[in-house]
Design an enzyme around this catalytic site. Structure first.
Site, PDB file in Angstrom:
ATOM      1  N   LYS A  95      45.587 -34.551  23.569  1.00  0.00           N
ATOM      2  CA  LYS A  95      46.804 -34.606  22.755  1.00  0.00           C
ATOM      3  C   LYS A  95      46.749 -35.832  21.874  1.00  0.00           C
ATOM      4  O   LYS A  95      46.153 -36.852  22.245  1.00  0.00           O
ATOM      5  CB  LYS A  95      48.034 -34.704  23.664  1.00  0.00           C
ATOM      6  CG  LYS A  95      49.304 -34.235  22.985  1.00  0.00           C
ATOM      7  CD  LYS A  95      49.353 -32.716  23.001  1.00  0.00           C
ATOM      8  CE  LYS A  95      50.658 -32.165  22.527  1.00  0.00           C
ATOM      9  NZ  LYS A  95      50.753 -30.745  22.938  1.00  0.00           N
TER      10      LYS A  95
HETATM   11  N1  GLU Z   1      50.716 -28.062  20.257  1.00  0.00           N
HETATM   12  C1  GLU Z   1      50.573 -26.792  20.909  1.00  0.00           C
HETATM   13  C2  GLU Z   1      50.710 -26.954  22.415  1.00  0.00           C
HETATM   14  O1  GLU Z   1      51.309 -27.877  22.890  1.00  0.00           O
HETATM   15  C3  GLU Z   1      49.317 -26.073  20.486  1.00  0.00           C
HETATM   16  C4  GLU Z   1      48.042 -26.780  20.811  1.00  0.00           C
HETATM   17  C5  GLU Z   1      46.827 -26.123  20.180  1.00  0.00           C
HETATM   18  O2  GLU Z   1      46.978 -25.135  19.491  1.00  0.00           O
HETATM   19  O3  GLU Z   1      45.739 -26.654  20.398  1.00  0.00           O
HETATM   20  O4  GLU Z   1      50.294 -26.109  23.154  1.00  0.00           O
END
Ligand code: GLU
Length: 397
Positions: A95
């Site tokens: 993240k």
């Molecule tokens: N931000 C989204 C999540 O928390 C998508 C992450 C992604 O597509 O890699 O799952």
């Protein structure tokens, strides 16, 4: 939220009789990359945390928010590994975050920060290394700037280093609506398994950003549910006979359109106490705690954001018979379609929307069914079941 993620992992690990070493291996975060982005207008703390790449490249969004902090990014990175494993896609977890008030930043500033993020972290990113995506307050426009900067820095032109790109820039059909669509499928599968008729079912949605909006629109169209209230950070809008999402397009101003037809305008926190069958939490983490959970009237809660219930809220809701459809499955539609986008980029393909939605639907539906079966067999709730499945898979490789 980090405590909650650790609580959930520890509980699942105990149920699986993991050794301390096995549990610690799941809790441990591989890399904590930190930087300060400097632009003409200011300096911003930025993070890219990589939790695990045991099952595939690190994968997860980058959020732009004033409250971003290290513990939050650690929790979110960890939850991404759990999520990818719970729905069985070959990706790991990571993240990113930038401490920025994105809603009040100019387009020029957002572009400078997006490019600055890539200048700082590009050596840790790559199609087979770490594949970032959008998250809170980031979208295809911001990702496109990042992709362009990444090409400049690395020379890689595969477009497979980021997902959530615009369609003209190697993005996938269906990605913008994917998280909301996945949430709709999770609710549908839950309703099927529990003999609940979704036609006319009352639903309230906390957070009417991209995720909440597409959930509402698709659940109204495909499940016949009635959206009786929605909220954002300034108000709760109530409409007893249901808002019509049919002709609406998503935009940041969509709440103003809904406000013009609302019966009642309440304060943001009032969304929890509006009379409903299902409450969908699509705002931020820790929105519901042990105290304000008591206001919830719903018998089913869908965690469409990451970690919107803390551990005490989850326990209290379970104690009074409220079912929770857990975040690591309910909101996995986004990362599933991201995985499909990455696959298309790597193969040099572009699938039509029906193909993308079909593949996502199969992955989501089988993850929900597996979690429900596990919950039944072990006498645990859906969240524990999803974490147990994920931990087993993370422990295998
Ligand atoms: N931000 C989204 C999540 O928390 C998508 C992450 C992604 O597509 O890699 O799952």
């Amino acid at each position: 939220m980090l405590d909650h993620a650790h609580d959930m992992i520890t509980r699942a690990a105990e149920k699986l009789n993991f050794t301390k070493e096995q549990t610690d291996a799941v809790l441990e975060i591989d890399n904590l990359h930190k930087a300060t982005i400097t632009t003409d207008a200011g300096t911003y703390d930025a993070f890219r945390f990589q939790h695990s790449d045991k099952r595939g490249p690190y994968k997860g969004g980058i959020r732009f928010h004033p409250q971003v902090n290290e513990d939050e990014v650690k929790a979110l990175a960890t939850l991404m590994s759990i999520k990818a494993a719970a729905v069985d896609i070959p990706m790991g977890g990571g993240k990113g975050g930038v401490v920025i008030d994105a809603k009040n930043a100019s387009d020029e500033e957002l572009e400078a920060v997006a490019r600055g993020f890539v200048k700082e972290f590009h050596q840790h990113i790559g199609p087979d290394r770490d594949v970032p995506a959008p998250d809170v307050n980031t979208d295809a426009r911001i990702i496109d700037w990042m992709v362009d900067e990444y090409e400049k820095q690395s020379g890689d032109t595969t477009k497979a280093s980021f997902t959530g790109k615009s369609l003209d820039n190697g993005g996938s059909e269906g990605r913008a609506a994917a998280t909301g669509r996945g949430g709709m499928i999770a609710l549908r599968e839950y309703a099927r398994a529990n003999d609940i008729d979704t036609n006319g079912l009352k639903v309230t949605v906390q957070g009417i950003g991209n995720v909440g909006f597409y959930f509402a629109q698709l659940a109204q169209a495909e499940l016949g549910i009635k959206i009786v209230a929605v909220s954002n950070s300034s108000s709760t809008l109530v409409k007893a006979d249901g808002f019509d999402f049919g002709g609406l397009e998503f935009s940041r101003g969509v709440a103003d359109e809904l406000k013009s037809v609302a019966d009642e305008v309440l304060s943001p926190d009032d969304i929890l106490s509006v009379d409903t069958d299902v409450l969908v939490l699509a705002a931020l983490e820790d929105a519901v705690n042990g105290t304000n959970q008591a206001q919830i009237t719903a018998t089913t809660v869908v965690e469409l954001a990451n970690g919107p219930l803390d551990t005490s809220a989850l326990d209290a809701l379970e104690g009074r018979g409220v079912s929770v459809i857990p975040d690591v499955i309910a909101n996995a539609g986004g990362v599933i379609v991201s995985y499909l986008e990455w696959k298309q980029n790597k193969a040099g393909e572009h699938w039509d929307e029906a193909h993308v939605n079909d593949e996502m639907e199969q992955i989501m539906a089988s993850a929900m069914q597996a979690a429900a079966a596990r919950a039944d067999n072990e006498g645990v709730n859906l969240k524990q079941a999803a974490f147990m499945i994920a931990l087993e898979r993370l422990n295998q490789n």
